[in-house]
Scaffold this motif. Structure first.
Motif, PDB file in Angstrom:
ATOM      1  N   GLN A  63       2.102   2.178   9.194  1.00  0.00           N
ATOM      2  CA  GLN A  63       1.280   0.975   9.168  1.00  0.00           C
ATOM      3  C   GLN A  63       2.170  -0.253   8.982  1.00  0.00           C
ATOM      4  OE1 GLN A  63      -2.072   0.472   9.534  1.00  0.00           O
ATOM      5  NE2 GLN A  63      -1.708  -1.718   9.302  1.00  0.00           N
ATOM      6  N   ARG A  64       1.976  -1.243   9.825  1.00  0.00           N
ATOM      7  CA  ARG A  64       2.792  -2.453   9.746  1.00  0.00           C
ATOM      8  C   ARG A  64       2.357  -3.291   8.548  1.00  0.00           C
ATOM      9  NH1 ARG A  64       2.901  -7.647  12.917  1.00  0.00           N
ATOM     10  NH2 ARG A  64       5.090  -8.231  13.152  1.00  0.00           N
ATOM     11  N   ARG A  65       3.330  -3.639   7.701  1.00  0.00           N
ATOM     12  CA  ARG A  65       3.061  -4.447   6.513  1.00  0.00           C
ATOM     13  C   ARG A  65       4.065  -5.598   6.472  1.00  0.00           C
ATOM     14  NH1 ARG A  65      -1.561  -4.313   4.364  1.00  0.00           N
ATOM     15  NH2 ARG A  65      -0.880  -4.419   2.186  1.00  0.00           N
ATOM     16  N   ILE A  66       3.542  -6.787   6.236  1.00  0.00           N
ATOM     17  CA  ILE A  66       4.343  -8.002   6.272  1.00  0.00           C
ATOM     18  C   ILE A  66       4.302  -8.658   4.896  1.00  0.00           C
ATOM     19  CG2 ILE A  66       4.700 -10.228   7.382  1.00  0.00           C
ATOM     20  CD1 ILE A  66       5.131  -7.867   9.231  1.00  0.00           C
ATOM     21  N   ILE A 116       1.090 -10.159   0.928  1.00  0.00           N
ATOM     22  CA  ILE A 116       1.366  -8.982   1.751  1.00  0.00           C
ATOM     23  C   ILE A 116       0.099  -8.646   2.522  1.00  0.00           C
ATOM     24  CG2 ILE A 116       2.010  -6.549   1.762  1.00  0.00           C
ATOM     25  CD1 ILE A 116       3.621  -6.987  -0.712  1.00  0.00           C
ATOM     26  N   ALA A 117       0.241  -8.459   3.832  1.00  0.00           N
ATOM     27  CA  ALA A 117      -0.896  -8.132   4.686  1.00  0.00           C
ATOM     28  C   ALA A 117      -0.385  -7.402   5.917  1.00  0.00           C
ATOM     29  CB  ALA A 117      -1.672  -9.396   5.061  1.00  0.00           C
ATOM     30  N   ASP A 118      -1.322  -7.097   6.824  1.00  0.00           N
ATOM     31  CA  ASP A 118      -0.964  -6.363   8.037  1.00  0.00           C
ATOM     32  C   ASP A 118      -0.343  -7.248   9.108  1.00  0.00           C
ATOM     33  OD1 ASP A 118      -1.976  -4.146   6.815  1.00  0.00           O
ATOM     34  OD2 ASP A 118      -3.922  -4.222   7.823  1.00  0.00           O
ATOM     35  N   THR A 119      -0.533  -8.557   9.026  1.00  0.00           N
ATOM     36  CA  THR A 119      -0.024  -9.477  10.053  1.00  0.00           C
ATOM     37  C   THR A 119       0.756 -10.602   9.395  1.00  0.00           C
ATOM     38  OG1 THR A 119      -2.013 -10.853  10.029  1.00  0.00           O
ATOM     39  CG2 THR A 119      -1.985  -8.978  11.553  1.00  0.00           C
ATOM     40  N   PRO A 166      -2.207 -22.716 -13.825  1.00  0.00           N
ATOM     41  CA  PRO A 166      -1.670 -21.353 -13.685  1.00  0.00           C
ATOM     42  C   PRO A 166      -0.991 -21.173 -12.336  1.00  0.00           C
ATOM     43  CG  PRO A 166      -4.047 -21.355 -13.397  1.00  0.00           C
ATOM     44  CD  PRO A 166      -3.678 -22.734 -13.842  1.00  0.00           C
ATOM     45  N   VAL A 167       0.097 -20.451 -12.381  1.00  0.00           N
ATOM     46  CA  VAL A 167       0.821 -20.163 -11.137  1.00  0.00           C
ATOM     47  C   VAL A 167       0.039 -19.123 -10.352  1.00  0.00           C
ATOM     48  CG1 VAL A 167       2.978 -19.326 -10.170  1.00  0.00           C
ATOM     49  CG2 VAL A 167       2.998 -20.690 -12.267  1.00  0.00           C
ATOM     50  N   PRO A 168      -0.275 -19.381  -9.091  1.00  0.00           N
ATOM     51  CA  PRO A 168      -1.022 -18.391  -8.304  1.00  0.00           C
ATOM     52  C   PRO A 168      -0.295 -17.060  -8.249  1.00  0.00           C
ATOM     53  CG  PRO A 168      -0.888 -20.494  -7.172  1.00  0.00           C
ATOM     54  CD  PRO A 168       0.021 -20.587  -8.338  1.00  0.00           C
ATOM     55  N   GLN A 169      -0.998 -15.998  -8.479  1.00  0.00           N
ATOM     56  CA  GLN A 169      -0.409 -14.676  -8.429  1.00  0.00           C
ATOM     57  C   GLN A 169      -0.284 -14.217  -6.990  1.00  0.00           C
ATOM     58  OE1 GLN A 169       0.716 -13.168 -11.188  1.00  0.00           O
ATOM     59  NE2 GLN A 169       0.098 -14.987 -12.337  1.00  0.00           N
ATOM     60  N   ALA A 170       0.567 -13.228  -6.810  1.00  0.00           N
ATOM     61  CA  ALA A 170       0.758 -12.689  -5.469  1.00  0.00           C
ATOM     62  C   ALA A 170      -0.507 -11.990  -5.013  1.00  0.00           C
ATOM     63  CB  ALA A 170       1.941 -11.727  -5.471  1.00  0.00           C
ATOM     64  N   ARG A 171      -0.773 -12.060  -3.735  1.00  0.00           N
ATOM     65  CA  ARG A 171      -1.973 -11.471  -3.156  1.00  0.00           C
ATOM     66  C   ARG A 171      -1.557 -10.341  -2.218  1.00  0.00           C
ATOM     67  NH1 ARG A 171      -3.645 -13.983  -6.795  1.00  0.00           N
ATOM     68  NH2 ARG A 171      -5.153 -15.688  -6.753  1.00  0.00           N
ATOM     69  N   ILE A 172      -2.233  -9.218  -2.331  1.00  0.00           N
ATOM     70  CA  ILE A 172      -1.977  -8.062  -1.478  1.00  0.00           C
ATOM     71  C   ILE A 172      -3.275  -7.698  -0.784  1.00  0.00           C
ATOM     72  CG2 ILE A 172      -1.243  -5.666  -1.384  1.00  0.00           C
ATOM     73  CD1 ILE A 172       0.403  -6.109  -3.849  1.00  0.00           C
ATOM     74  N   SER A 173      -3.248  -7.716   0.531  1.00  0.00           N
ATOM     75  CA  SER A 173      -4.403  -7.309   1.324  1.00  0.00           C
ATOM     76  C   SER A 173      -4.263  -5.831   1.652  1.00  0.00           C
ATOM     77  CB  SER A 173      -4.481  -8.136   2.617  1.00  0.00           C
ATOM     78  OG  SER A 173      -5.497  -7.655   3.464  1.00  0.00           O
ATOM     79  N   ALA A 174      -5.269  -5.051   1.325  1.00  0.00           N
ATOM     80  CA  ALA A 174      -5.222  -3.612   1.594  1.00  0.00           C
ATOM     81  C   ALA A 174      -5.133  -3.368   3.093  1.00  0.00           C
ATOM     82  CB  ALA A 174      -6.453  -2.932   1.012  1.00  0.00           C
ATOM     83  N   PRO A 175      -4.469  -2.305   3.516  1.00  0.00           N
ATOM     84  CA  PRO A 175      -4.372  -2.019   4.958  1.00  0.00           C
ATOM     85  C   PRO A 175      -5.745  -1.936   5.616  1.00  0.00           C
ATOM     86  CG  PRO A 175      -2.880  -0.615   3.722  1.00  0.00           C
ATOM     87  CD  PRO A 175      -3.726  -1.319   2.712  1.00  0.00           C
TER      88      PRO A 175
END
Length: 549
Positions: free
Chosen positions: A3-6, A143-146, A199-208
């Motif tokens: 799965q492509r992850r960026i 982090i996301a698929d695109t 607050p510093v924005p936290q990292a966001r991870i989009s599920a595949p």
């Protein structure tokens, strides 16, 4: 299939924090970088302390100093910021070999098949946060698929959508007023409350496979579209990405162009957007470490003879030719001498490099001995092979090629002595003015003129600045005149050739108007190039500008 992850990294304070890193120990409670924009000085990057005082990017410098007189500023250096981003790209190579820059403040990394090396995607983000904290940099990640979705999560996750600015909403109050809103209501006699740091924005991870769910609540600016399109959509009540996902594409493209549809498709993965890593720079260098120090010119040349074939092989493998070569000689006392030379034409032939290096051996000071030699071609150019079609081909004739090679070698040898910039050649120029009919070009970076258009009338071999004559004010050639303290008698005259200057240029020497040039022969046998100026902004008369040999 993997799965492509960026992974997208954004450094929102890159310009300011780059300089703060170099100012360690210097107190700077609020720091900003100043740049030019629309003929005015504005803030281009700020530290967290400066933003806490109500300053913002794009704010005019005079307004920022009025709000924060203690603000410390430095002028922006775009080239240094680009080099710093390149250094961060090399650092990001620890996570994946596929790293690309997103100037001026971002990086994009293809994590496909590499996240497990750091304990998963959460481990990657933890390593990024730890490294950036040690570097003194603020970073936000997604982090996301695109590529488009990761870019949107890193920069816009947790932010409100854009609204049409009508001035009614409380959040549309002026920035300076909002920054001091917390100081308005406090009890007399007590200290004013210090505003809390956002607050510093936290990292966001989009599920595949969850691109639509992750992008829907984000503002439309997350699609990497211009501000005019964002405000145009906001006037229609469309503020989030989810508001346009289900709309007909034809209507959106007619109203806002194909750029909006393209960015939406890239974010959703309908249109592919690859990560193109920067190519490694070409590097051509060889070195020779000696068991014992050497000092004789013959020994140094023997070492160079061993380095030249290896350097030439590397250049030929890449289809390049050396344009400038640097020889470094490392002495036994830890000092180093450097010799640099240039070539008139790029070449990978050791037989053409060796004579130039021999000319420079007189400058070598071995000191207590040389224990290492390093030869580097730090400036190279592509070299294309020439095909010989036959002896009757004037363009690729072997004799002509040998002559050109001999001329290039001569220019290179002279350049090694006096410098390449001191060797010049003439080339034709598009001008009727005699002194501007040729231009001077460096011989090493130009080709000989093949088709030089001949003048309508012969030109003298020696041309100098016009010198006035003592002669009657008559357009016809004078029978007698005085020039350089000599009285001369005209025996023959040929002409005239009328020349006028370019009307769109202001030539100080041609303010005397149109000229009539004559070839005049005098009794002493001299042939002079005279002209009569008809007058203009400056009075005219007879002048001499050259001599025929």
């Amino acid at each position: 299939m993997v799965q492509r992850r960026i992974l997208s990294l954004w450094f929102p304070r890159l310009g300011a924090e780059r300089l703060v890193r170099r100012m360690r120990g210097m107190p700077a409670p609020a720091f900003a970088v100043v740049g030019e924009e629309a003929n005015r000085q504005v803030l281009t990057s700020l530290t967290a302390a400066a933003e806490a005082e109500g300053l913002y990017r794009g704010q005019p410098l005079r307004d920022a100093l009025a709000m924060s007189p203690a603000l410390v500023t430095r002028f922006r250096n775009p080239r240094a910021e680009a080099q710093f981003l390149t250094a961060l790209r090399r650092w990001a190579g620890k996570f994946s070999p596929w790293v690309a820059e997103e100037p001026p403040e971002g990086l994009v990394i293809d994590l496909s098949g590499a996240a497990h090396l750091f304990g998963g995607e959460e481990g990657v983000l933890g390593a990024v946060a730890e490294d950036c904290a040690g570097l003194g940099l603020t970073v936000e990640a997604g982090i996301a698929d695109t590529v488009g979705a990761a870019w949107a999560l890193a920069r816009h996750a947790g932010r409100e959508a854009a609204r049409v600015r009508n001035g009614d909403a409380i959040d549309q109050e002026a920035r300076a007023t909002r920054s001091r809103a917390a100081k308005r209501h406090w009890i007399r006699g007590g200290p004013a409350p210090v505003p809390e740091m956002p607050p510093v924005p936290q990292a966001r991870i989009s599920a595949p496979g969850q691109l639509r769910q992750s992008l829907a609540p984000l503002p439309l600016a997350a699609l990497r579209i211009d501000d005019d399109t964002v405000h145009g959509l906001a006037r229609l009540g469309l503020r989030h990405v989810g508001d346009i996902m289900g709309m007909p594409r034809a209507a959106l493209s007619r109203r806002f162009g194909l750029g909006l549809i393209r960015r939406l498709d890239q974010a959703l993965g309908v249109e592919t957007e690859p990560v193109s890593p920067a190519r490694a720079p070409l590097h051509f260098a060889v070195r020779l470490t000696l068991p014992d120090p050497i000092g004789l010119a013959e020994d140094i040349m023997a070492g160079i003879d061993r380095l030249l074939p290896a350097l030439a092989a590397r250049l030929r493998d890449k289809g390049r030719g050396a344009r400038r070569v640097r020889l470094q000689l490392f002495r036994a006392d830890q000092s180093m001498q450097e010799i640099e030379l240039g070539l008139a034409r790029p070449s990978a032939d050791p037989d053409r490099l060796r004579p130039l290096l021999m000319l420079k051996l007189d400058e070598v000071d071995p000191g207590f001995g040389i224990d290492m030699l390093r030869l580097e071609a730090h400036v190279t150019e592509p070299v294309h092979a020439r095909q010989v079609r036959g002896p009757n081909d004037p363009g690729d004739a072997p004799g002509r090629s040998a002559a050109e090679t001999a001329l290039d070698d001569l220019i290179s040898k002279l350049g090694a002595r006096v410098g390449m910039e001191a060797i010049t050649r003439l080339a034709p120029a598009d001008s009727h003015i005699p002194e501007k009919s040729a231009k001077i070009l460096p011989a090493a970076w130009s080709k000989p003129a093949v088709d030089w258009p001949p003048p309508r009338t012969p030109r003298p071999l020696v041309i100098f600045r016009p010198e006035p004559l003592a002669a009657p004010e008559d357009p016809m050639p004078p029978a007698r005149f005085r020039w350089r303290r000599r009285d001369l008698v005209t025996t023959a005259a040929t002409g005239p050739e009328r020349i006028a200057p370019e009307w769109w240029l202001d030539e100080p020497d041609w303010r005397s108007g149109t000229r009539d040039y004559w070839r005049v022969e005098v009794e002493t046998g001299e042939r002079l190039w005279l002209f009569f100026a008809h007058g203009g902004a400056v009075s005219g008369g007879w002048y001499c500008q050259g001599t025929f040999r």
